[in-house]
Design an enzyme around this catalytic site. Structure first.
Site, PDB file in Angstrom:
ATOM      1  CG  ASP A  33       6.926  -7.814 -25.894  1.00 46.58           C
ATOM      2  OD1 ASP A  33       8.149  -7.975 -26.084  1.00 46.58           O
ATOM      3  OD2 ASP A  33       6.057  -8.476 -26.488  1.00 46.58           O
ATOM      4  CD  GLU A 199      27.525   9.295 -38.277  1.00 48.22           C
ATOM      5  OE1 GLU A 199      26.687  10.214 -38.402  1.00 48.22           O
ATOM      6  OE2 GLU A 199      28.598   9.236 -38.891  1.00 48.22           O
TER       7      GLU A 199
HETATM    8  O1  FUB Z   1       6.409 -10.342 -28.073  1.00 49.87           O
HETATM    9  C1  FUB Z   1       6.348 -10.462 -29.475  1.00 49.87           C
HETATM   10  C2  FUB Z   1       7.517  -9.747 -30.084  1.00 49.87           C
HETATM   11  O2  FUB Z   1       8.744 -10.271 -29.578  1.00 49.87           O
HETATM   12  C3  FUB Z   1       7.587  -8.286 -29.735  1.00 49.87           C
HETATM   13  O3  FUB Z   1       6.695  -7.526 -30.464  1.00 49.87           O
HETATM   14  C4  FUB Z   1       9.025  -8.016 -29.966  1.00 49.87           C
HETATM   15  O4  FUB Z   1       9.478  -6.807 -29.423  1.00 49.87           O
HETATM   16  C5  FUB Z   1       9.652  -9.222 -29.316  1.00 49.87           C
HETATM   17  O5  FUB Z   1       9.747  -9.067 -27.928  1.00 49.87           O
END
Ligand code: FUB
Length: 456
Positions: A33, A199
Site C-alpha cells: 500500500d 460512467e
Molecule cells: O493492505 C490491506 C488492504 O489491502 C488495503 O487497505 C487495501 O488497499 C488492499 O491493498
C-alpha cells in the site's frame, strides 16, 4: 512435489534476474500500500507492512513504515514510524492498513485505516515521526466503519483539504484547516457519498466480475494541471488499477480506463500512489514477487512513466527493472546510512536509541547494493560504524556483487552487539559513478550490526 519444484524454479529465475532488478524497492520487509509524499526535495514513502509470519491466512499488519529517497533508486529505511500501539484507545492488535501522509503548515498528518475501526489520524513535527494521536479517538465517524479504509488526502490550491476513502464505496469529508477535524455541515454528518455509477467508475467488470462500477478500494486523489485524478484498485479480486478524472475535487467523476492491468506476479490486491518528482512522474504499486507469490506478503514497486500530452495516464507495465535512471548521484563522502539501499539480500533493519535504524541479521554473502555512487576522483579510505561481539568483514566492490574489489574492512569484536565503533580501511581508488556493493563475509550467523559508512 510439483508445487515445491515450481517454487524453487520460480525463485531461481527470480534470483537470476536480480542483478538487473530494482523492483521491489524494499527487500528487508514486506511493504504494501505505498503512499509517496514529496517534501523538501525528498520522497517520503509510507507503507503498510505485511508481517513475515501470516496469521490465520489473512492480512497480518501491525505498523506503518517510512522510507525516503532523493534519487528514486536508493531508499533509506526510517523504520516503523507508527503502529496500532500509537492509539491508546484501540484494543485491536491487527489491521494497520493503507496509510497516506501529507504536510501542512510544518506538521505531518498520517491518515490511517484500522481494519474494522475506521479512519484515524496521527500528527508529527517531522516526516519520519514520532507520530502521536491528537484526538484520542477515530477521526471519521460513520455507521459503516468496516468499509472505512484506505484514506487519501489532498490540499487544494485554495487551501481546502479533502479526505477520500472507502471500499466498496467512495466517501469524502472536507477537512478543516487543522487537518484533524472536518466540516459537519455537508453530507451525512459531514460525510459525502460519491455517486457510484459506471460512467464515473467504469463498467469493464465490477467487483468480483459482477456488473457495475469497477471501483473497489485504495483511492489515490490528487490534482495536476487543474485536473483532479482519482486512481484506484478496481474490480477486485484480483484487482487492477484504473482511474477517473474530474474538473472539480468533489466530482462528478468520469471513468478514464486502466492504469495497471492484472499480471501473474501482482497480488490479489493492488494499491497505487502517484507523484511528480524532479521533473519525472512515478507510479507506485505493490506485487507479491518477493514472497514467491504470497498475497499477504506484498512489496512496494515503482515505475517511471509519462502522462500523455492531454493529461491521460498511459497503461503502465509492472517490471523487474523499475526505475532505471537515478535523478541524482549519491555522495559517499558524506555519511551514508547503511540502511540506504537499492537492493539487498538476506538483511533486516532494526533500531536502537543510540543510532536509530541500522542494518542487522547479516550473514555470510549477504549484501547491499547502492546505485549511482559518485566516487569522484577516487577515495582512499572506507569507514563504517559497526557493532559486534563476533567477527566478520565487509568487501567493498563496484558494479557487480563479484565486481572489482576496492578493499576489505575487517569487523572484529567491538565489545557487543550495541557497542558501536567506527572502523576504517584503506581502499583502491576508483573514479566516477558506479554502483557500490558491500558484501558481508564471515563464518557465524548475525555477524555484526551496521549503522553507516563513508568514503574519505
Ligand atoms: O493492505 C490491506 C488492504 O489491502 C488495503 O487497505 C487495501 O488497499 C488492499 O491493498
Amino acid at each position: 512435489m510439483k508445487t515445491k519444484f515450481s517454487l524453487v524454479l520460480f525463485i531461481a529465475l527470480f534470483l537470476a534476474t536480480v542483478g538487473y532488478a530494482q523492483n521491489p524497492i524494499i527487500q528487508t520487509y514486506y511493504t504494501a500500500d505505498p503512499a509517496p509524499m514529496v517534501y523538501d526535495g525528498t520522497v517520503y514513502l509510507y507503507t503498510s507492512h505485511d508481517e513475515d509470519s501470516t496469521v490465520n491466512n489473512f492480512f497480518t499488519m501491525y505498523d506503518w513504515r517510512c522510507y525516503s529517497s532523493t534519487d528514486m533508486v536508493n531508499w533509506t529505511d526510517h523504520g516503523a514510524v507508527a503502529s496500532l500501539k500509537s492509539f491508546a484507545w484501540l484494543d485491536k492488535t491487527n489491521g494497520a492498513w493503507a496509510p497516506q501522509c501529507i504536510e501542512r503548515n510544518g506538521k505531518f498528518y498520517l491518515y490511517v485505516p484500522i481494519h474494522g475501526e475506521g479512519v484515524s489520524v496521527l500528527v508529527a513535527d517531522s516526516p519520519t515521526g514520532p507520530f502521536t494521536d491528537p484526538l484520542g479517538k477515530r477521526l471519521i465517524e460513520t455507521d459503516h466503519i468496516w468499509q472505512d479504509i484506505d484514506p487519501t488526502v489532498y490540499v487544494d490550491d485554495d487551501g481546502q483539504a479533502y479526505l477520500y476513502w472507502g471500499n466498496p464505496k467512495l466517501w469524502y469529508v472536507k477537512l478543516n484547516e487543522d487537518m484533524i477535524s472536518y466540516d459537519h455541515s455537508i453530507g451525512q454528518n459531514g460525510v459525502v457519498s460519491t455517486e457510484m455509477n459506471t460512467e464515473a467508475f467504469g463498467s469493464h467488470n465490477g467487483r468480483d466480475g459482477k456488473p457495475g462500477p469497477s471501483y473497489t478500494e485504495g483511492p489515490w486523489f490528487y490534482k495536476r494541471n487543474n485536473l483532479y485524478y482519482m486512481v484506484y484498485a478496481a474490480a477486485g479480486i484480483p484487482e487492477y488499477i484504473a482511474y477517473s478524472t474530474s474538473i472539480s475535487p468533489e466530482g462528478p467523476w468520469s471513468y478514464k480506463g486502466f492504469v495497471m492491468e492484472r499480471a501473474p506476479h501482482l497480488a490479489f490486491t493492488n494499491h497505487s500512489g502517484i507523484i511528480d518528482f524532479k521533473g519525472n512522474s512515478y507510479f507506485f504499486y505493490h506485487s507479491q514477487e518477493l514472497s514467491g507469490g504470497e498475497g499477504f506478503k506484498r512489496s512496494t514497486c515503482v515505475e517511471q512513466f509519462e502522462y500523455n500530452p492531454n493529461g491521460t495516464i498511459p497503461v503502465i507495465k509492472p517490471t523487474k527493472e523499475g526505475v532505471t535512471t537515478s535523478v541524482e548521484n549519491l555522495n559517499p563522502f558524506k555519511r551514508v546510512e547503511a540502511e540506504t539501499i537499492a537492493w539487498s539480500e538476506g538483511l533486516k533493519t532494526k533500531s536502537d536509541e543510540k543510532v536509530g535504524v541500522y542494518v542487522s541479521n547479516i550473514d555470510n554473502n549477504d549484501f547491499i547494493k547502492i546505485r549511482s555512487v559518485d566516487l569522484g576522483k577516487g577515495a582512499k579510505k572506507f569507514a563504517a560504524n559497526v557493532a559486534t561481539a563476533k567477527s566478520g568483514s565487509i568487501e567493498i566492490r563496484i558494479d557487480e556483487k563479484d565486481g572489482e574489489l576496492l578493499g576489505v574492512l575487517s569487523v572484529t569484536g567491538t565489545g557487543g552487539e550495541q557497542n558501536w565503533k567506527t572502523l576504517s580501511t584503506k581502499i583502491k581508488e576508483a573514479k566516477g559513478v558506479h554502483d557500490v556493493y558491500l558484501v558481508f563475509k564471515g563464518e557465524d550467523k548475525d555477524l555484526f550490526n551496521f549503522d553507516w559508512w563513508q568514503l574519505k
